[in-house]
Design an enzyme around this catalytic site. Structure first.
Site, PDB file in Angstrom:
ATOM      1  N   GLU A 116       0.822  -1.227   0.000  1.00 19.18           N
ATOM      2  CA  GLU A 116       0.000   0.000   0.000  1.00 19.18           C
ATOM      3  C   GLU A 116       0.847   1.264   0.000  1.00 19.18           C
ATOM      4  O   GLU A 116       0.649   2.171   0.817  1.00 19.18           O
ATOM      5  CB  GLU A 116      -0.950  -0.027   1.209  1.00 19.18           C
ATOM      6  CG  GLU A 116      -1.881  -1.242   1.203  1.00 19.18           C
ATOM      7  CD  GLU A 116      -2.773  -1.349   2.429  1.00 19.18           C
ATOM      8  OE1 GLU A 116      -3.379  -2.430   2.621  1.00 19.18           O
ATOM      9  OE2 GLU A 116      -2.858  -0.372   3.194  1.00 19.18           O
ATOM     10  N   ASN A 144       2.270  -5.410  -2.886  1.00 21.15           N
ATOM     11  CA  ASN A 144       0.878  -5.747  -2.532  1.00 21.15           C
ATOM     12  C   ASN A 144       0.048  -4.476  -2.363  1.00 21.15           C
ATOM     13  O   ASN A 144       0.499  -3.527  -1.724  1.00 21.15           O
ATOM     14  CB  ASN A 144       0.894  -6.545  -1.215  1.00 21.15           C
ATOM     15  CG  ASN A 144      -0.432  -7.211  -0.883  1.00 21.15           C
ATOM     16  OD1 ASN A 144      -1.018  -7.888  -1.725  1.00 21.15           O
ATOM     17  ND2 ASN A 144      -0.909  -7.011   0.335  1.00 21.15           N
ATOM     18  N   HIS A 186     -10.113  -6.599  -1.526  1.00 23.04           N
ATOM     19  CA  HIS A 186     -11.115  -6.235  -0.526  1.00 23.04           C
ATOM     20  C   HIS A 186     -12.264  -5.535  -1.261  1.00 23.04           C
ATOM     21  O   HIS A 186     -12.110  -4.390  -1.678  1.00 23.04           O
ATOM     22  CB  HIS A 186     -10.529  -5.292   0.531  1.00 23.04           C
ATOM     23  CG  HIS A 186      -9.520  -5.934   1.420  1.00 23.04           C
ATOM     24  ND1 HIS A 186      -9.847  -6.908   2.330  1.00 23.04           N
ATOM     25  CD2 HIS A 186      -8.178  -5.740   1.530  1.00 23.04           C
ATOM     26  CE1 HIS A 186      -8.756  -7.277   2.987  1.00 23.04           C
ATOM     27  NE2 HIS A 186      -7.730  -6.600   2.516  1.00 23.04           N
ATOM     28  N   GLU A 221      -5.841 -10.970  -0.257  1.00 26.41           N
ATOM     29  CA  GLU A 221      -6.629 -10.616   0.939  1.00 26.41           C
ATOM     30  C   GLU A 221      -8.116 -10.520   0.608  1.00 26.41           C
ATOM     31  O   GLU A 221      -8.802  -9.577   1.007  1.00 26.41           O
ATOM     32  CB  GLU A 221      -6.141  -9.263   1.508  1.00 26.41           C
ATOM     33  CG  GLU A 221      -4.652  -9.188   1.802  1.00 26.41           C
ATOM     34  CD  GLU A 221      -4.230  -7.866   2.437  1.00 26.41           C
ATOM     35  OE1 GLU A 221      -3.029  -7.588   2.443  1.00 26.41           O
ATOM     36  OE2 GLU A 221      -5.124  -7.139   2.928  1.00 26.41           O
ATOM     37  N   ASP A 256     -11.913 -10.527   0.475  1.00 25.83           N
ATOM     38  CA  ASP A 256     -13.170 -10.603   1.200  1.00 25.83           C
ATOM     39  C   ASP A 256     -14.143  -9.659   0.520  1.00 25.83           C
ATOM     40  O   ASP A 256     -13.735  -8.719  -0.165  1.00 25.83           O
ATOM     41  CB  ASP A 256     -13.032 -10.341   2.705  1.00 25.83           C
ATOM     42  CG  ASP A 256     -12.336  -9.027   3.051  1.00 25.83           C
ATOM     43  OD1 ASP A 256     -11.795  -8.927   4.170  1.00 25.83           O
ATOM     44  OD2 ASP A 256     -12.340  -8.102   2.212  1.00 25.83           O
TER      45      ASP A 256
HETATM   46  O1  G3I Z   1      -2.286  -6.137  19.215  1.00 26.02           O
HETATM   47  C1  G3I Z   1      -3.110  -5.130  19.760  1.00 26.02           C
HETATM   48  C2  G3I Z   1      -3.484  -5.512  21.180  1.00 26.02           C
HETATM   49  O2  G3I Z   1      -2.300  -5.507  21.976  1.00 26.02           O
HETATM   50  C3  G3I Z   1      -4.493  -4.519  21.723  1.00 26.02           C
HETATM   51  O3  G3I Z   1      -4.903  -4.950  23.004  1.00 26.02           O
HETATM   52  C4  G3I Z   1      -5.715  -4.495  20.763  1.00 26.02           C
HETATM   53  C5  G3I Z   1      -6.753  -3.524  21.262  1.00 26.02           C
HETATM   54  O4  G3I Z   1      -6.701  -2.321  20.606  1.00 26.02           O
HETATM   55  O5  G3I Z   1      -5.277  -4.076  19.449  1.00 26.02           O
HETATM   56  C6  G3I Z   1      -4.391  -5.029  18.912  1.00 26.02           C
HETATM   57  O6  G3I Z   1      -3.986  -4.561  17.707  1.00 26.02           O
HETATM   58  C7  G3I Z   1      -4.996  -4.720  16.681  1.00 26.02           C
HETATM   59  C8  G3I Z   1      -4.405  -5.645  15.593  1.00 26.02           C
HETATM   60  O7  G3I Z   1      -5.289  -5.690  14.465  1.00 26.02           O
HETATM   61  C9  G3I Z   1      -4.185  -7.043  16.107  1.00 26.02           C
HETATM   62  O8  G3I Z   1      -5.380  -7.614  16.455  1.00 26.02           O
HETATM   63  C10 G3I Z   1      -5.232  -3.338  16.085  1.00 26.02           C
HETATM   64  O9  G3I Z   1      -5.914  -2.542  17.067  1.00 26.02           O
HETATM   65  C11 G3I Z   1      -6.119  -3.468  14.840  1.00 26.02           C
HETATM   66  O10 G3I Z   1      -6.217  -2.199  14.186  1.00 26.02           O
HETATM   67  C12 G3I Z   1      -5.456  -4.435  13.856  1.00 26.02           C
HETATM   68  O11 G3I Z   1      -6.318  -4.534  12.758  1.00 26.02           O
HETATM   69  C13 G3I Z   1      -5.689  -5.141  11.621  1.00 26.02           C
HETATM   70  C14 G3I Z   1      -5.532  -4.092  10.513  1.00 26.02           C
HETATM   71  O12 G3I Z   1      -4.952  -4.732   9.347  1.00 26.02           O
HETATM   72  C15 G3I Z   1      -4.645  -2.954  10.944  1.00 26.02           C
HETATM   73  O13 G3I Z   1      -4.378  -2.125   9.925  1.00 26.02           O
HETATM   74  C16 G3I Z   1      -6.609  -6.250  11.118  1.00 26.02           C
HETATM   75  O14 G3I Z   1      -6.714  -7.277  12.109  1.00 26.02           O
HETATM   76  C17 G3I Z   1      -6.067  -6.839   9.813  1.00 26.02           C
HETATM   77  O15 G3I Z   1      -7.013  -7.736   9.255  1.00 26.02           O
HETATM   78  C18 G3I Z   1      -5.809  -5.707   8.816  1.00 26.02           C
HETATM   79  O16 G3I Z   1      -5.214  -6.260   7.661  1.00 26.02           O
HETATM   80  C19 G3I Z   1      -4.880  -5.365   6.600  1.00 26.02           C
HETATM   81  C20 G3I Z   1      -3.658  -5.925   5.887  1.00 26.02           C
HETATM   82  O17 G3I Z   1      -2.616  -6.103   6.780  1.00 26.02           O
HETATM   83  C21 G3I Z   1      -3.256  -5.012   4.747  1.00 26.02           C
HETATM   84  N1  G3I Z   1      -4.365  -4.724   3.852  1.00 26.02           N
HETATM   85  C22 G3I Z   1      -5.618  -4.312   4.451  1.00 26.02           C
HETATM   86  C23 G3I Z   1      -6.018  -5.262   5.574  1.00 26.02           C
HETATM   87  C24 G3I Z   1      -7.322  -4.823   6.178  1.00 26.02           C
HETATM   88  O18 G3I Z   1      -7.158  -3.567   6.802  1.00 26.02           O
END
Ligand code: G3I
Length: 397
Positions: free
Chosen positions: A170, A216, A258, A289, A291
């Protein structure tokens, strides 16, 4: 009674085990492909079918179906979060390798390939890094060294265990950004300029001579105007072409996929044409990715099937558009869904106003949706002359 119970047990075995090929195929008992798993059906075309893996769900003793389906249905896995910089090195110099190591170990047990996600991205970076770079306590020269060290450290640790790396993710803006003219966006472009992209690929290659190195991104499923100023797919195409001209070891383009049923999206022929364009540069492609979310209207939330069914059908149709396009281009090596059950999907947490969901191929109770069965049908009913086995990609030096 005994017979009936045996039959019932047999049916359960068939239902659950068959997918794992429990009933050996014989002349009198040919394999019923509809009973096979996505990974088995993908191998008819040498196409790897993958999923993003939530490591907390994989380790959850109260959620055995999650890990059973991960191993049964998929022969490629991607860490949804645990290989991202912020998760790997939350404190400078101290690495949290265990969750990523466990994914690698689980993949080995399940005979799965691993897509490494992600070496360089503007999101989920450790605070010590972003704060230091933004307040100047980390100079540009030091930041470049830190980036090189991160890529080298991570890629060397998993050398020979990663099939495809998302080296850069990105890096390109969107037409709705400011300025609207497409450009290199985000933390790394701001602090190091666009040159970091080529550097990242060279450092990754130096650390692992065999991994396939991917760029990607999202919203690059098909070409639009063809003007790189507002057509993101064209911008990425031109970027890849220039990287190749400069001798940068990029091997492939990852199209995230997505999608949303509320949008027009693209048809199979448009998506296939885009994949063939990238293949024309000598690059592999992958959907990384996938969905297909839908808006959770009041009717959907109230369980109104008149609202739900059209969305599930549209979602399935979009999964199929991308899969048919991937099947149609022999350089499309893998098709990964970004989570396979609505029980573990990033969508509802991210798209909350208005609420969105229903994005994956199984519901919250791991029941297959129309999308899952349509993917199977695409894999079963596809074949020569238009769908042929994949062409392996050789890693560029
Ligand atoms: O690890 C922390 C944890 O310590 C904390 O307690 C919790 C509460 O806030 O947050 C946890 O971090 C979260 C992380 O996922 C792990 O679960 C983040 O808040 C949350 O924002 C993060 O979301 C991820 C997101 O990327 C972040 O940008 C999604 O799960 C994940 O599916 C998503 O994946 C991205 C790809 O990497 C790139 N392309 C788009 C895709 C969707 O956004």
């Amino acid at each position: 009674m005994q017979l009936k119970r045996w039959l019932a047990a047999g049916a359960v075995v068939l239902a659950t085990g068959a997918v794992a090929g429990a009933v050996p195929a014989t002349a009198s008992h040919p394999v019923d492909p509809s009973q096979q798993s996505l990974r088995q059906l993908g191998m008819r075309h040498d196409l790897y079918i993958g999923t993003a893996v939530d490591m907390a769900a994989l380790a959850d003793p109260a959620d055995p179906q999650y890990r059973q389906i991960v191993s049964r249905e998929f022969n490629s896995v991607t860490a949804e979060n645990v290989m991202k910089w912020g998760e790997l090195e939350p404190t400078r110099g101290t690495y949290n390798w265990a969750p990523a190591d466990e994914l690698i170990a689980a993949a080995k047990r399940n005979n799965q390939k691993v897509r490494g996600h992600v070496l360089v991205w503007h999101n989920q970076l450790p605070t010590w890094l972003t704060t230091g770079a933004n307040d100047g306590t980390i100079s540009k020269a030091e930041l470049r060294d830190i980036l090189k060290n991160h890529i080298t450290t991570v890629v060397k640790r998993y050398k020979g265990k990663i099939w495809q790396w998302d080296v850069v993710n990105e890096a390109v803006s969107d037409p709705w950004d400011n300025p609207p003219t497409l450009h290199y966006k985000g933390f790394w472009a701001q602090h190091l300029g666009p040159g970091y992209v080529a550097d990242a690929f060279r450092w990754a290659r130096a650390a692992d001579p065999k991994a396939l190195l991917f760029y990607n991104d999202y919203n690059i499923e098909a070409f639009g105007s063809g003007d790189p100023a507002n057509d993101k797919t064209q911008f990425v195409y031109d970027m890849a072409k220039q990287l190749l001209r400069d001798g940068v070891p990029i091997d492939g383009i990852g199209s995230q996929g997505h999608l949303g049923t509320q949008y027009g999206n693209y048809d199979t022929l448009q998506v296939t044409a885009a994949l063939k364009q990238f293949a024309g540069l000598g690059l592999a492609t992958a959907f990384t990715e996938v969905d297909v979310r839908s808006q959770l209207t009041a009717g959907v939330q109230a369980g109104d099937s008149n609202e739900i069914n059209p969305r599930l059908q549209a979602s399935a149709a979009n999964y199929s558009v991308l899969l048919q396009a991937c099947l149609a281009d022999r350089h499309c090596l893998s098709y990964t869904v970004w989570g396979f059950t609505d029980r573990h999907s990033w969508v509802p947490g991210w798209f909350s106003d208005p609420p969105e969901g229903l994005a994956t191929i199984m519901d919250e109770n791991y029941q297959p949706k129309r999308a899952y069965n349509l993917m199977k049908a695409d894999l079963i009913h596809s074949g020569p002359p238009y769908v042929l086995p994949r062409v392996p990609q050789k890693p560029r030096r």
